[in-house]
Design an enzyme around this catalytic site. Structure first.
Site, PDB file in Angstrom:
ATOM      1  N   LYS A   1       5.100   4.165  -1.225  1.00  0.00           N
ATOM      2  CA  LYS A   1       5.341   5.485  -1.854  1.00  0.00           C
ATOM      3  C   LYS A   1       6.714   6.034  -1.445  1.00  0.00           C
ATOM      4  O   LYS A   1       7.323   6.812  -2.178  1.00  0.00           O
ATOM      5  CB  LYS A   1       4.234   6.461  -1.463  1.00  0.00           C
ATOM      6  CG  LYS A   1       2.914   6.140  -2.153  1.00  0.00           C
ATOM      7  CD  LYS A   1       1.763   6.941  -1.595  1.00  0.00           C
ATOM      8  CE  LYS A   1       0.451   6.499  -2.228  1.00  0.00           C
ATOM      9  NZ  LYS A   1      -0.717   6.990  -1.455  1.00  0.00           N
TER      10      LYS A   1
ATOM     11  N   GLY B   1       0.817  -1.209   0.000  1.00  0.00           N
ATOM     12  CA  GLY B   1       0.000   0.000   0.000  1.00  0.00           C
ATOM     13  C   GLY B   1       0.852   1.262   0.000  1.00  0.00           C
ATOM     14  O   GLY B   1       1.973   1.281  -0.530  1.00  0.00           O
ATOM     15  N   SER B   2       0.353   2.275   0.661  1.00  0.00           N
ATOM     16  CA  SER B   2       0.985   3.596   0.588  1.00  0.00           C
ATOM     17  C   SER B   2       2.377   3.661   1.189  1.00  0.00           C
ATOM     18  O   SER B   2       3.129   4.590   0.896  1.00  0.00           O
ATOM     19  CB  SER B   2       0.102   4.636   1.270  1.00  0.00           C
ATOM     20  OG  SER B   2      -1.165   4.623   0.648  1.00  0.00           O
ATOM     21  N   THR B   3       2.730   2.696   2.038  1.00  0.00           N
ATOM     22  CA  THR B   3       4.085   2.751   2.592  1.00  0.00           C
ATOM     23  C   THR B   3       5.110   2.642   1.481  1.00  0.00           C
ATOM     24  O   THR B   3       6.244   3.101   1.621  1.00  0.00           O
ATOM     25  CB  THR B   3       4.340   1.610   3.606  1.00  0.00           C
ATOM     26  OG1 THR B   3       3.995   0.375   2.988  1.00  0.00           O
ATOM     27  CG2 THR B   3       3.504   1.777   4.866  1.00  0.00           C
TER      28      THR B   3
END
Lengths: 485, 459
Positions: free
Chosen positions: A223, A219-221
Site C-alpha cells: 500500500k 500484502g499491505s506493505t
C-alpha cells in the site's frame, strides 16, 4: 660380433627413442586431456592448495582458510559463525561453491585477471600466492540480531536491511539456514550426502536464500507503493487528502467484492490517506489502484526497481506486479495480493527509496576487495538505481509511515528516542494456511540510516495487527542494532 | 734384427679426476633435490638432509676409491650416472614417504643402497678377472634356474599383488628373479660362446631366411619353456619377457642369424597368445592396453586400468615442466614407490625431468655397449652386450608399460624403485660392467722397448 652388437645398440636406441616419443606424447600433447579428466583427483586437491581469501564484515571474519599440517588438503574452509552468515558467504564444497564464495570466486582463489600483477610479484619474491579478501557490507551485529529475532519466532522467513543512502546490504538473513562448515568439508561422500539431504528438504528449503531468491505476495506493505503512485499523480495531494473508504469495495465485472480486513469499517467512509495507511484499510487503496490504472501502477513499481534484473552480486529473483488483467485484479494487486510477487530485498528497496528522498540506491553486498598485501583492488561506489518518487513525495510518505508506527498497526516497532517509519503487511497465500506477516521500515525518520524488510512465513493470525506483532519486533531489533541502541 | 720403432701407442685416459668431479656433481644434484622436497613440503630444509647427503656421498666415495684401486681403467661415466639415478630414486621415495605413501621408506632404501655399494665393491675386489665367470657357465645357469623357480617352492614363495615372484627367508622378502637375471645372462654368454658356431650353421633356406637345424633348436625350446613357465606359474609377464628377450638378442649377437630372432618372437608371441586365451590376467592386460581410459576397465577391481590411469593422470598434471618436487600428488599413484616411480617423477619433474632421466639411462646402456664393442674376447663381448641390453630391455618394458606404450607388466625400474633385491642385483650388474670396461680400456700389452723379441703379456 661387433656388427651384431652395433645392431643391438641400434635396437636399444630405438627403444629409448620410442620411450621418449611416447613421454612427449603423454606430457605435451595429451597432458590437457589427462589433466582435465574428471577422474583425476588432482583437480579436486588443487581446490585446497591455494590459501583462499577471507570474507570479512566490519572486522568480523565470516569465512577463512585454515592451513592443515596433516593430510592431503592444505587449506580447509572454515566459517566461525557459519549458520548466521550462511546465505551471505555461501559454502565451498569439493566441486562447487555458492553465494559470495561463488560470485567472488576468482578473487578469492586469486585467478582473477585483476590479481595478475600481484601473482607475478609473488612468483618473483617466492611468496605463496594468496587469494584476495572480500569485505562485505553486512553489519555483523544487525545480522546476529536479525538471526536471533527471526529464530525466536520459530518460523521460516527472511530479513533484509539496507543502508538507504548507499544501497549497502546490512543484513541478509534467511531461515531455515544451514551450516556451511558441513558443506565445505573435503570428503566428497559426506559433503554430497549432507547437501542432498538439505536439497531434498523442499518444505524448509534451507539452501534457498529467501531474502533474494523467493518471492511472496507483499500484502499491505505494498500500500506504501500505491500511496506513492497516488501522491506522485498530483503534487497537491498529501497525507491529509481525503480518500473514499467504503466498508466493501465493489469490484467491476465480478461477483466478488474487496472488503477491509475482517470486514471492518474504515472510519466514516471518507478518510484522510494517512488514516487509511495507519489502519491499513483495503478499500481506499484498491480504489486508488483502479483509478490510476494498471500502467501507472506498474510504472511506479518499475521506478522502485521491480522487474529489473539485479545482482548483489548473487542474482536476485525478479519481482513482478502481475500481468495486465481486469480492474478487479488491479484492485487486488494494489493491496499486494493476486499475482503481485515481491522479494524481501525488493520491499526493503521500497522502504529505502522512500527513506532516501525518493532515490533507490543499487543494493550491493561487496564493500571492498583487497589483495593479500591489503592493497585495495576494488571498492564499491554508491550507485543510484532510479529516482522512484520526488523528494516531496518521499517526505510525505515518510511522515505517513512514521504515523503508522506511532498511531497505527506497527506500534511494536517503536524505538524510544528514535522516530521510526514503517508499514505492516499480511499476505494471504493458500486457502487454509496462515498468511505471511510482513513489515517494512526505516529509522531514524529525519536522517534514515537503515531500511528493513521482514517476512515471516505463515507468521500471522490473519490481521495486520498480528503481522505487526510478529514481524515488527524483528525489524525493531535490527534497526536498534544498526543504530547502536 | 730390425729395430723396434718406438711409436707411442695412444693410451686411453683413466680420467679419474673427471669421474670424481662428476660423482660429486651427482651427489650435489641429489642433495639439492632433497632440499627442494623439504622446502616445498615443510618450508624448511629437511633435518635429515645432512645425514642422507653425507651417507650417500660417503658411500660413493668408498665406491670410487675401490674402483680407482681395483679397476683404474674403468669407464668414468658409469658410476656417476648410476649414482645420480639411484639418488633421484631415493629423493622420490623420500618425497612419497613425506607425502604419506605408507609403504615408501627412504631410510630402508638408503640402507639398501649402502648394501648395494658394498656388493659393488666386493664384486670388484673379488672378481679380478671377469673371465673367471666363463668357467662357471653351467653353475650360473643352474643357480639362475633355481632362483627363477624358487618362488614356486611351497613354504618359501610368497604371493603379492597376484604374482608369485617373492621368496621369504629369515623374515626378509627377496625377489630372486632380479638375481636370476644376472646369473642367466652369465650362463647365456658362456653357453653361446661355446656353441655359437654350431648354432650358426644353416639348415634349410626358406624364402629369405636361413633356418637353423632342427636339433639346434634345443636350447631355444628349453629357454622358451622356462619363460612360459614363469609366465604361467608365477604370473610374472615382466620377468618372462625380460628373460626371453635377453636370450634371443644374445643368441642373435652370438650367431648373427636373424632367423633366431624371428623364431624367438614367433615362439613367445604364440606362447603368450595361448596363455592369454587360457589365463585371464594375461589377456586382460592386452585389452586394458588398447583402451585404458574406458570406464569398464578403470572401475574394474582386479586387473583393471586404475593404477595405469592414475600414473598417467600424474604425468598429465606434470606437463612439460612438472609441478616441482613436493608440489604434486604422486603419493596418489598406487605403487608410486616401486613399479610406478617413473610416473611419480613425471608428475613432479615433468617431461623435462623424464627426458633427462631417459637420457641418463640411455647413456648408461651406451657405456655398457661401448664396453662390449671394445672388449677383446667373445665372452666379454657377449656378457657386456647381454647385460647392457637386458638393462635397456627392462627399462623399456617397465617404462613402456607405465606410459602405456606397451601392455603393462610388473618390473622394477632399475636403481629407482624401492626394493632391496633389485637394487643389490643391479649394483652387481654395474660392478660387472665396470670390471669389463676396465679390462677393455686397459692399454693393450706393448712390446717393452729394447728387449728384442721377447714380449711380456700383461694379464
Amino acid at each position: 660380433m661387433n656388427g651384431t652388437l652395433k645392431r643391438a645398440a641400434v635396437a636399444c636406441l630405438v627403444m629409448f627413442g620410442l620411450l621418449m616419443l611416447n613421454v612427449n606424447y603423454l606430457q605435451a600433447l595429451k597432458a590437457e586431456e589427462l589433466r582435465s579428466d574428471a577422474r583425476n583427483i588432482r583437480n579436486y586437491y588443487d581446490r585446497y592448495d591455494v590459501q583462499r581469501g577471507r570474507i570479512t564484515a566490519g572486522g568480523t571474519i565470516l569465512a577463512q582458510s585454515v592451513e592443515k599440517k596433516k593430510g592431503d588438503f592444505r587449506f580447509v574452509r572454515n566459517y566461525p559463525d557459519g549458520k548466521v552468515f550462511a546465505h551471505v558467504t555461501g559454502f565451498f564444497s569439493p566441486e562447487s561453491q555458492s553465494a559470495i564464495e561463488n560470485s567472488e570466486n576468482r578473487y578469492l582463489d586469486s585467478t582473477h585477471p585483476d590479481l595478475l600483477l600481484r601473482r607475478g610479484i609473488d612468483l618473483f619474491t617466492g611468496e605463496p600466492t594468496r587469494g584476495a579478501n572480500v569485505e562485505v557490507t553486512i553489519n555483523p551485529r544487525a545480522q546476529k540480531a536479525a538471526h536471533e529475532a527471526l529464530s525466536a519466532s520459530g518460523k521460516r522467513g527472511a530479513v533484509v536491511a539496507l543502508n538507504p543512502k548507499t544501497g549497502a546490504i546490512l543484513t541478509m538473513v534467511s531461515l531455515p539456514t544451514y551450516d556451511p562448515n558441513v558443506l565445505s568439508g573435503t570428503d566428497k561422500p559426506t559433503v554430497f550426502g549432507a547437501y542432498n539431504k538439505l536439497d531434498k528438504d523442499k518444505t524448509n528449503g534451507p539452501l534457498v536464500n529467501r531474502a533474494i531468491n523467493r518471492t511472496y505476495p507483499p500484502g499491505s506493505t505494498y500500500k506504501v507503493l500505491t500511496a506513492a503512485a497516488f501522491l506522485e499523480d498530483d503534487t497537491s495531494r498529501d497525507g491529509q487528502t481525503i480518500v473514499p473508504a467504503p466498508q466493501v469495495l465493489d469490484l467491476p465485472n465480478t461477483t466478488a467484492d474487496l472488503p477491509n480486513s475482517g470486514g471492518a469499517a474504515c472510519g466514516g467512509g471518507q478518510v484522510p490517506l494517512v488514516y487509511a495507511l495507519e489502519r491499513s484499510c483495503n478499500t481506499p487503496f484498491g480504489k486508488i489502484g483502479m483509478d490510476l490504472g494498471y500502467d501507472r501502477m506498474a510504472e511506479q513499481a518499475a521506478k522502485f526497481g521491480v522487474g529489473q534484473p539485479l545482482a548483489v552480486p548473487m542474482s536476485v529473483s525478479q519481482s513482478d506486479v502481475g500481468p495486465k488483467e481486469d480492474q478487479a485484479a488491479l484492485a487486488q494487486a494494489s493491496i499486494g495480493q493476486r499475482s503481485n510477487q515481491m522479494t524481501p530485498l525488493q520491499m526493503a528497496m521500497i522502504a529505502a527509496g522512500i527513506a532516501n528522498d525518493g532515490k533507490v540506491m543499487k543494493p550491493h553486498l561487496v564493500q571492498k576487495i583487497t589483495d593479500a598485501k591489503n592493497d585495495t583492488i576494488e571498492e564499491a561506489e554508491p550507485e543510484e538505481l532510479s529516482e522512484a518518487v520526488s523528494s516531496e513525495t518521499a517526505a510525505k510518505l515518510r511522515q505517513m509511515m512514521v504515523s503508522v508506527v506511532n498511531n497505527g498497526t506497527a506500534s511494536r516497532a517503536q524505538i524510544s528516542g528514535v522516530e521510526v517509519g514503517g508499514k505492516t503487511g499480511t499476505a494471504q497465500t493458500v486457502q487454509g494456511k496462515a498468511p505471511h506477516a510482513w513489515f517494512i521500515s526505516f529509522a531514524p525518520a529525519q536522517d534514515p540510516q537503515v531500511a528493513v524488510a521482514v517476512i515471516v512465513e505463515s507468521g500471522s493470525a490473519g490481521t495486520d495487527a498480528s503481522g505487526g506483532q510478529t514481524a515488527a519486533p524483528i525489524a525493531k531489533a535490527v534497526m536498534e542494532a544498526v543504530l547502536n541502541k | 734384427m730390425s729395430e723396434v720403432v718406438a711409436t707411442p701407442v695412444p693410451m686411453p685416459a683413466k680420467r679419474r679426476a673427471a669421474q670424481l668431479f662428476m660423482l660429486a656433481g651427482a651427489v650435489a644434484i641429489v642433495m639439492a633435490a632433497y632440499a627442494n622436497v623439504g622446502l616445498a613440503v615443510d618450508g624448511a630444509i629437511p633435518s635429515g638432509m645432512l645425514t642422507y647427503g653425507l651417507s650417500l656421498g660417503g658411500l660413493m666415495l668408498i665406491a670410487y676409491l675401490v674402483l680407482a684401486k681395483f679397476a683404474p681403467w674403468a669407464d668414468p661415466l658409469i658410476l656417476p650416472l648410476v649414482t645420480l639415478v639411484n639418488g633421484l630414486g631415493l629423493v622420490m621415495i623420500y618425497r612419497l614417504e613425506v607425502g604419506g605413501q605408507e609403504e615408501a621408506s627412504a631410510t630402508n632404501q638408503i640402507v639398501m643402497t649402502g648394501v648395494g655399494v658394498v656388493l659393488f665393491t666386493v664384486t670388484l675386489i673379488v672378481l679380478r678377472d671377469h673371465r673367471a665367470l666363463q668357467r662357471l657357465t653351467y653353475t650360473a645357469g643352474f643357480i639362475g634356474l633355481i632362483l627363477l623357480l624358487s618362488p614356486l617352492i611351497p613354504g618359501l614363495g610368497r604371493e603379492f599383488f597376484g604374482a608369485r615372484i617373492w621368496i621369504s627367508i629369515f623374515g626378509f622378502s627377496i625377489q630372486p628373479s632380479e638375481f636370476a637375471k644376472i646369473a642367466l645372462v652369465v650362463f647365456f654368454a658362456g653357453y653361446l660362446v661355446a656353441k655359437r658356431d654350431v648354432l650358426a650353421l644353416a639348415g634349410r633356406r626358406l624364402l629369405f631366411i636361413d633356418l637353423p637345424r632342427a636339433r639346434d633348436l634345443g636350447p631355444v625350446i628349453i629357454t622358451w619353456v622356462v619363460a612360459i613357465g614363469v609366465l604361467v606359474l608365477q604370473r610374472d609377464l615382466g620377468s618372462s619377457l625380460l628373460l626371453f628377450g635377453g636370450f634371443i638378442v644374445m643368441l642373435y649377437i652370438a650367431t648373427q642369424r636373424t632367423s633366431w630372432v624371428l623364431i624367438g618372437i614367433l615362439l613367445f608371441v604364440g606362447g603368450a597368445f595361448i596363455a592369454g586365451q587360457l589365463f585371464d590376467h594375461v589377456g586382460d592386460r592386452f585389452e586394458v592396453w588398447l583402451n585404458p581410459s574406458a570406464p569398464e576397465f578403470y572401475d574394474r577391481e582386479v586387473g583393471g586400468s586404475y593404477q595405469l590411469m592414475q600414473g598417467m593422470f600424474g604425468m598429465g598434471a606434470g606437463g612439460i615442466l612438472g609441478t616441482g618436487l613436493g608440489q604434486g600428488y604422486p603419493q596418489k599413484i598406487p605403487l608410486a614407490y616401486s613399479d610406478f616411480i617413473f610416473a611419480a617423477v613425471g608428475e613432479e619433474l615433468g617431461l623435462t625431468g623424464l627426458m633427462a632421466l631417459l637420457l641418463i639411462y640411455a647413456l648408461i646402456v651406451e657405456r655398457g655397449l661401448r664396453t662390449s664393442i671394445a672388449a677383446r674376447d667373445p665372452f666379454s663381448k657377449l656378457l657386456a652386450g647381454g647385460l647392457s641390453f637386458v638393462l635397456a630391455w627392462q627399462l623399456f618394458i617397465i617404462v613402456g608399460g607405465v606410459t602405456n606404450l606397451i601392455p603393462l607388466t610388473g618390473l622394477v625400474t632399475p636403481f629407482m624403485s624401492q626394493g632391496g633385491s633389485a637394487l643389490l642385483a643391479n649394483w652387481i650388474l654395474i660392478a660387472l660392467l665396470v670390471r669389463m670396461s676396465d679390462a677393455a680400456r686397459r692399454p693393450p700389452p706393448q712390446a717393452i722397448q729394447d728387449e728384442g723379441l721377447t714380449q711380456v703379456f700383461q694379464r
